[in-house]
Design a protein around this motif. Structure first.
Motif, PDB file in Angstrom:
ATOM      1  N   ASP A   4       0.750  -1.197   0.174  1.00 29.27           N
ATOM      2  CA  ASP A   4       0.210   0.011   0.007  1.00 29.27           C
ATOM      3  C   ASP A   4       0.945   1.238   0.212  1.00 29.27           C
ATOM      4  O   ASP A   4       0.497   1.805   0.899  1.00 29.27           O
ATOM      5  N   ASN A   7      -0.990   4.535  -0.057  1.00 27.48           N
ATOM      6  CA  ASN A   7      -1.820   4.830   0.920  1.00 27.48           C
ATOM      7  C   ASN A   7      -0.466   5.772   1.813  1.00 27.48           C
ATOM      8  O   ASN A   7      -1.201   6.696   2.932  1.00 27.48           O
ATOM      9  N   TRP A   8       0.683   5.900   1.912  1.00 27.18           N
ATOM     10  CA  TRP A   8       1.677   5.773   2.520  1.00 27.18           C
ATOM     11  C   TRP A   8       2.044   7.433   1.604  1.00 27.18           C
ATOM     12  O   TRP A   8       2.471   8.241   2.874  1.00 27.18           O
ATOM     13  N   TYR A  81       2.696  -8.130  17.806  1.00 27.63           N
ATOM     14  CA  TYR A  81       1.973  -7.742  16.588  1.00 27.63           C
ATOM     15  C   TYR A  81       0.725  -8.708  15.461  1.00 27.63           C
ATOM     16  O   TYR A  81       0.538  -8.930  14.940  1.00 27.63           O
ATOM     17  N   ALA A  84       0.416 -11.617  16.545  1.00 27.09           N
ATOM     18  CA  ALA A  84      -1.661 -11.579  16.564  1.00 27.09           C
ATOM     19  C   ALA A  84      -2.670 -11.975  15.009  1.00 27.09           C
ATOM     20  O   ALA A  84      -3.083 -12.159  15.194  1.00 27.09           O
ATOM     21  N   VAL A  85      -1.590 -10.989  14.566  1.00 22.46           N
ATOM     22  CA  VAL A  85      -2.353 -10.657  13.324  1.00 22.46           C
ATOM     23  C   VAL A  85      -2.456 -11.963  12.185  1.00 22.46           C
ATOM     24  O   VAL A  85      -3.037 -12.319  11.222  1.00 22.46           O
ATOM     25  N   ALA A  86      -1.375 -12.968  12.467  1.00 27.82           N
ATOM     26  CA  ALA A  86      -0.990 -14.405  11.518  1.00 27.82           C
ATOM     27  C   ALA A  86      -1.608 -15.358  12.390  1.00 27.82           C
ATOM     28  O   ALA A  86      -1.565 -16.719  12.069  1.00 27.82           O
ATOM     29  N   PHE A  87      -1.854 -14.991  13.394  1.00 28.06           N
ATOM     30  CA  PHE A  87      -2.572 -15.406  14.163  1.00 28.06           C
ATOM     31  C   PHE A  87      -3.615 -17.454  13.662  1.00 28.06           C
ATOM     32  O   PHE A  87      -3.655 -17.919  14.261  1.00 28.06           O
ATOM     33  N   GLY A  88      -4.506 -16.131  12.808  1.00 30.70           N
ATOM     34  CA  GLY A  88      -4.782 -17.954  12.480  1.00 30.70           C
ATOM     35  C   GLY A  88      -4.843 -18.694  11.431  1.00 30.70           C
ATOM     36  O   GLY A  88      -5.852 -19.976  11.105  1.00 30.70           O
TER      37      GLY A  88
ATOM     38  N   ASN B 137      -5.470   3.474   4.220  1.00 34.67           N
ATOM     39  CA  ASN B 137      -6.100   3.015   4.904  1.00 34.67           C
ATOM     40  C   ASN B 137      -4.781   1.690   4.960  1.00 34.67           C
ATOM     41  O   ASN B 137      -4.781   1.170   4.000  1.00 34.67           O
ATOM     42  N   LEU B 138      -4.082   2.048   5.217  1.00 34.11           N
ATOM     43  CA  LEU B 138      -3.049   1.319   5.617  1.00 34.11           C
ATOM     44  C   LEU B 138      -3.111  -0.062   6.783  1.00 34.11           C
ATOM     45  O   LEU B 138      -4.072  -0.196   7.071  1.00 34.11           O
ATOM     46  N   SER B 139      -2.564  -1.361   6.100  1.00 33.98           N
ATOM     47  CA  SER B 139      -3.064  -2.074   6.812  1.00 33.98           C
ATOM     48  C   SER B 139      -2.477  -2.361   8.065  1.00 33.98           C
ATOM     49  O   SER B 139      -2.309  -2.707   8.524  1.00 33.98           O
ATOM     50  N   ILE B 140      -1.096  -1.590   8.770  1.00 33.47           N
ATOM     51  CA  ILE B 140      -0.913  -1.749   9.720  1.00 33.47           C
ATOM     52  C   ILE B 140      -1.183  -0.088  10.472  1.00 33.47           C
ATOM     53  O   ILE B 140      -0.539   0.247  11.730  1.00 33.47           O
ATOM     54  N   ILE B 142      -3.940   0.244  13.085  1.00 30.66           N
ATOM     55  CA  ILE B 142      -3.717  -0.259  14.412  1.00 30.66           C
ATOM     56  C   ILE B 142      -1.907   0.796  15.173  1.00 30.66           C
ATOM     57  O   ILE B 142      -1.691   1.126  15.694  1.00 30.66           O
ATOM     58  N   TYR B 144       0.677   1.625  13.163  1.00 28.31           N
ATOM     59  CA  TYR B 144       0.581   3.353  13.146  1.00 28.31           C
ATOM     60  C   TYR B 144       0.309   4.604  14.065  1.00 28.31           C
ATOM     61  O   TYR B 144       0.730   5.522  14.914  1.00 28.31           O
ATOM     62  N   VAL B 146      -0.187   3.585  17.807  1.00 28.29           N
ATOM     63  CA  VAL B 146       0.295   3.334  18.439  1.00 28.29           C
ATOM     64  C   VAL B 146       1.716   3.948  18.298  1.00 28.29           C
ATOM     65  O   VAL B 146       2.579   4.921  19.392  1.00 28.29           O
ATOM     66  N   ILE B 190      -4.663  -3.517  22.403  1.00 25.99           N
ATOM     67  CA  ILE B 190      -5.275  -3.531  21.666  1.00 25.99           C
ATOM     68  C   ILE B 190      -4.362  -5.159  20.497  1.00 25.99           C
ATOM     69  O   ILE B 190      -5.544  -5.373  20.089  1.00 25.99           O
ATOM     70  N   ILE B 191      -3.796  -6.223  20.900  1.00 23.05           N
ATOM     71  CA  ILE B 191      -3.615  -7.691  20.259  1.00 23.05           C
ATOM     72  C   ILE B 191      -5.165  -7.978  20.771  1.00 23.05           C
ATOM     73  O   ILE B 191      -5.053  -8.561  19.422  1.00 23.05           O
ATOM     74  N   ALA B 194      -6.297  -7.250  17.467  1.00 24.80           N
ATOM     75  CA  ALA B 194      -5.792  -7.565  16.297  1.00 24.80           C
ATOM     76  C   ALA B 194      -6.025  -8.873  15.821  1.00 24.80           C
ATOM     77  O   ALA B 194      -6.235  -9.380  14.521  1.00 24.80           O
ATOM     78  N   MET B 195      -6.217  -9.915  17.428  1.00 27.76           N
ATOM     79  CA  MET B 195      -6.428 -11.343  16.735  1.00 27.76           C
ATOM     80  C   MET B 195      -7.542 -11.872  16.352  1.00 27.76           C
ATOM     81  O   MET B 195      -8.230 -12.489  15.538  1.00 27.76           O
ATOM     82  N   GLY B 198      -7.934 -10.033  12.892  1.00 32.88           N
ATOM     83  CA  GLY B 198      -7.005 -11.116  11.922  1.00 32.88           C
ATOM     84  C   GLY B 198      -6.677  -9.779  11.101  1.00 32.88           C
ATOM     85  O   GLY B 198      -5.922  -9.993   9.690  1.00 32.88           O
ATOM     86  N   SER B 199      -6.953  -8.688  11.615  1.00 35.16           N
ATOM     87  CA  SER B 199      -5.839  -7.355  10.909  1.00 35.16           C
ATOM     88  C   SER B 199      -5.803  -6.174  11.704  1.00 35.16           C
ATOM     89  O   SER B 199      -6.193  -6.579  12.400  1.00 35.16           O
ATOM     90  N   LEU B 200      -4.563  -5.557  11.203  1.00 32.70           N
ATOM     91  CA  LEU B 200      -4.334  -4.113  12.113  1.00 32.70           C
ATOM     92  C   LEU B 200      -5.150  -2.992  11.120  1.00 32.70           C
ATOM     93  O   LEU B 200      -5.017  -1.706  11.834  1.00 32.70           O
TER      94      LEU B 200
END
Lengths: 121, 368
Positions: A4, A7-8, A81, A84-88, B137-140, B142, B144, B146, B190-191, B194-195, B198-200
């Protein structure tokens, strides 16, 4: 996985505009505000009498201890972090792994606690 | 019925539609990439003007609400019900002399306000006002939030140090210790969200709540997040850094006029951002509760309000809790404050994390 960068780009643009926005009041206000400084007005505020010495002195060490504990835990979150995101997508092994990781850090917290590092003297 | 749908669609997407209209107009005589840049500048500027108005409304509502809680009337003379009071305040602060103490470090002193305001504004890049009303709409997203919100500690310390005032330095040191301590439970709470999502990305997190808001699944995380955020914002009952009775006003005791106004702006922008983030993560963001509850029973209820209106309603209600706390609670002591962060909230957040991960894992094992 899509990148993205676009977006940046928006964030970079936002940073530029926000910087401009933060400076607008500082540029406009001198046009309408008075300016007549005098030594009494510019004295450091304390309680009515003149201040003694500077305030740039050595500081209470308790703040340093907190900063140290903070660094330990803040670095930990960087590892948490992505996990947590990859946990699934991960299996039970990832769960055990993270339990061990947090366990080690918990030992650190308990150690700091018992050493009274978390106590405010 | 089609006409009604068209109208409701227009209302809920009014800003994106206007944006597309203007972009189409510009496209006639500008190359595509330039249109894109001009349009982003326009939308960001619209947002900044809007943010200023939001902050002005927040200051007025705060003073009125707390006045009513304390059996007073609050500012009600400037304009009907005092609605022009913030305008009068801004004009006054702009026209005040900017006093820089002779002993201060002039550049650190001057730059501190800017270092506070810019991150406070930047947080808003990831806040999703509705499905297609988010600046980036950044993929990270949250992460960002913090990262950016913790930059303001530098501004606090610069203000305290640059003033060369004992009260200011004390306030800044306290604030730094407090903000970094509470950052840990905040980040850990927050974690859990996020779990679950499945996304930030903030947009994905809201979309993950279409069936059930995360406040139901993560009540402990919300409690930890909101408490830590209140401390992070240095609001009552955690406003030790500006305890009037001990250190006068803390880090901004030497500031006056427009610089003081900028500190105020940054403080309220941060506050509103935190309330907006809590709305995004725990209260379903722009999703209409009427629609969500209707879906549980298979009814097809209308959303009643456009998405951004729901977002603002929820955010203002959460911000109201901050007013409420300020009107109700006394200030805590500093040892209680630090103890709460490290000995209560951090273990709570860790326990919540463990429970969430085990629960999620078991859920996956059972359902597959």
């Amino acid at each position: 996985m899509q990148t993205d960068w676009g977006n940046w780009g928006y964030v970079a643009l936002f940073l530029l505009i926000a910087t401009g926005f933060a400076f607008i009041p500082l540029v406009l206000s001198p046009l309408i505000r008075p300016r007549n400084p005098n030594p009494v007005k510019q004295a450091t505020y304390e309680c009515g009498i003149e201040t003694v010495g500077t305030s740039w002195i050595r500081y209470y060490a308790g703040f340093y201890v907190y900063a140290l504990v903070f660094v330990v835990f803040d670095v930990e979150t960087i590892f948490l972090y992505p996990w947590a995101v990859a946990f699934g997508l991960l299996n039970w092994f990832a769960l055990i792994e993270m339990a061990i990781f947090i366990g080690i850090l918990l030992v650190g917290l308990v150690y700091a606690w018992k050493k009274q590092a978390l106590r405010w003297w | 019925m089609d006409a009604l749908n068209a109208v409701s669609n227009f209302i809920s997407n009014v800003l994106p539609i206007l944006r597309d209209l203007l972009a189409g107009l510009l496209n006639n005589f500008l190359p595509g990439w330039l249109t894109e840049i001009v349009m982003s500048i326009v939308s960001i500027s619209v947002f900044l003007a809007f943010a200023t108005i939001v902050v002005m409304s927040l200051t007025l509502v705060e003073r009125r609400v707390i006045a009513f809680m304390q059996n007073r009337l609050g500012p009600n003379r400037v304009g009907p019900q005092g609605v022009l009071q913030p305008v009068a305040d801004v004009i006054k602060l702009f026209a005040k002399e900017d006093i820089i103490p002779a002993n201060a470090d002039p550049w650190v002193y001057r730059l501190a306000t800017t270092v506070m305001v810019i991150p406070a504004l930047l947080i808003y890049a990831v806040i999703p006002w509705s499905q297609n009303m988010v600046i980036a709409n950044l993929s990270i997203g949250i992460l960002y939030f913090v990262a950016i919100s913790s930059v303001s500690v530098v501004g606090l310390l610069m203000a305290g140090w640059g003033s060369n005032n004992k009260f200011a330095l004390l306030g800044a040191m306290r604030a730094a210790a407090q903000v970094i301590s509470y950052e840990i439970p905040l980040v850990f709470s927050i974690i859990g969200v996020a779990m679950l999502a499945g996304s930030l990305s903030t947009v994905d997190i809201v979309n993950a709540q279409r069936v059930l808001w995360f406040i139901v699944l993560q009540p402990v995380a919300f409690f930890v997040f909101f408490t830590a955020a209140t401390a992070e914002l240095n609001r009552t009952p955690f406003d030790l850094m500006e305890a009037e009775s001990e250190i006068v006003a803390g880090y901004h005791v030497e500031y006056s006029g427009v610089r003081f106004a900028l500190f105020f702006l940054a403080e309220y922008l941060n506050g509103f951002a935190v309330a907006a983030l809590a709305t995004t993560m725990f209260f379903g963001g722009w999703l209409s509760p009427v629609e969500t509850i209707g879906n549980w029973f298979g009814w097809n209820l209308p959303p009643l309000l456009p998405p951004y209106a729901w977002f603002f309603l929820k955010t203002y209600l959460l911000f109201f809790i901050l007013y409420w706390l300020r009107g109700t609670l006394p200030r805590v002591r500093i040892d209680q404050l630090m103890g709460l962060a490290w000995k209560v909230l951090l273990p709570l957040a860790l326990a919540n994390l463990a429970l969430t991960s085990i629960g999620l894992y078991l859920y996956r094992v059972i359902t597959t």
